[in-house]
Motif scaffolding. Sequence first.
Motif, PDB file in Angstrom:
ATOM      1  N   UNK A  99      22.127  -2.397   1.786  1.00 28.02           N
ATOM      2  CA  UNK A  99      21.242  -3.180   0.541  1.00 28.02           C
ATOM      3  C   UNK A  99      19.646  -2.955   1.585  1.00 28.02           C
ATOM      4  N   UNK A 100      18.745  -2.741   2.422  1.00 30.35           N
ATOM      5  CA  UNK A 100      17.437  -2.200   2.404  1.00 30.35           C
ATOM      6  C   UNK A 100      17.933  -0.729   2.174  1.00 30.35           C
ATOM      7  N   UNK A 101      18.364   0.251   2.990  1.00 29.82           N
ATOM      8  CA  UNK A 101      18.605   1.885   2.925  1.00 29.82           C
ATOM      9  C   UNK A 101      18.463   1.807   1.443  1.00 29.82           C
ATOM     10  N   UNK A 102      19.533   1.356   0.891  1.00 34.73           N
ATOM     11  CA  UNK A 102      19.232   1.664  -1.054  1.00 34.73           C
ATOM     12  C   UNK A 102      17.930   1.854  -1.814  1.00 34.73           C
ATOM     13  N   UNK A 103      17.867   0.438  -0.582  1.00 33.05           N
ATOM     14  CA  UNK A 103      15.886  -0.044  -1.664  1.00 33.05           C
ATOM     15  C   UNK A 103      14.879   1.063  -0.690  1.00 33.05           C
ATOM     16  N   UNK A 104      14.961   1.284   0.239  1.00 33.38           N
ATOM     17  CA  UNK A 104      14.252   2.321   0.151  1.00 33.38           C
ATOM     18  C   UNK A 104      13.692   3.763  -0.293  1.00 33.38           C
ATOM     19  N   UNK A 126      15.894   4.218  -3.570  1.00 32.21           N
ATOM     20  CA  UNK A 126      15.389   3.730  -4.931  1.00 32.21           C
ATOM     21  C   UNK A 126      13.629   3.579  -5.295  1.00 32.21           C
ATOM     22  N   UNK A 127      13.209   3.201  -4.322  1.00 25.08           N
ATOM     23  CA  UNK A 127      11.612   2.982  -4.101  1.00 25.08           C
ATOM     24  C   UNK A 127      11.356   4.966  -3.903  1.00 25.08           C
ATOM     25  N   UNK A 128      11.651   5.700  -2.590  1.00 26.55           N
ATOM     26  CA  UNK A 128      11.434   6.237  -2.768  1.00 26.55           C
ATOM     27  C   UNK A 128      11.371   6.985  -4.146  1.00 26.55           C
ATOM     28  N   UNK A 129      12.642   7.563  -4.795  1.00 27.42           N
ATOM     29  CA  UNK A 129      13.243   8.691  -6.286  1.00 27.42           C
ATOM     30  C   UNK A 129      11.705   7.419  -7.234  1.00 27.42           C
ATOM     31  N   UNK A 130      11.745   5.803  -7.355  1.00 23.59           N
ATOM     32  CA  UNK A 130      10.710   5.947  -8.398  1.00 23.59           C
ATOM     33  C   UNK A 130       9.465   6.563  -7.545  1.00 23.59           C
TER      34      UNK A 130
END
Length: 167
Positions: A14-19, A21-25
Motif C-alpha cells: 500500500x505504501x509503494x502504491x501510494x508513492x 499514485x502521488x508521483x503520478x498526481x
Amino acid sequence: MSVQPDTARALADAVLALGRSLRAVVFTSGETVIAPALTSVLFVLSTRGECRQNELAADLCVSQSSLSRQIAELVDAGYVLRTADPHDKRASRIQVSHKGFDVLRETTERRAERLRAMLDGWSQEQASAAVTSLLQLNETFTASVQQRNGRVQSAAPPQRPVRTEKD
C-alpha cells in the motif's frame, strides 16, 4: 501483539502504491514551479534548516553527487543560498532562500487545494485519521533509518496539527 506478516506485506504494498499514485498526481498536475525532485530537496532542507550538503544527502538517502547537481540547480535559480562554513573553509553550508520559501509555500498551497478537491468524498475524521497514520508511519520509518545510521537528529518534517470539524 505484533503485526502479522501478511499485514506487513499489505502495508508495504500500500505504501509503494501510494508513492506511485502521488508521483503520478504531482507529475501530471503541472502545479510545481520546479521539478518534483527539487521540490522534495527544498522541502527537506526547509525543515532541517541550514546544514552541510553531506548532512542533507544523509537525510534524503541520496548520494552526494546526485544531490550536488540538484543543489547547484536550486542555487542557480535562487531558491537555495550557499555560504562558506565558518568552521571548515573547504566546506559550505546551504539553506533555503526567501525565494525558495516562497516557491515552497506556493507549491504546498496548490497541492493542498488539489488534494482537498480529490478528497471531496472523505469526511474530516477520515482525513484526520489518514494524517495520523501517515505521520506515525513516517516517524517509525525515520526512527528505523536513524537507528541504522546511528543518528539522533530528526529528519522528519514537523508535524502540523490536524483540525477536526469540532475545532
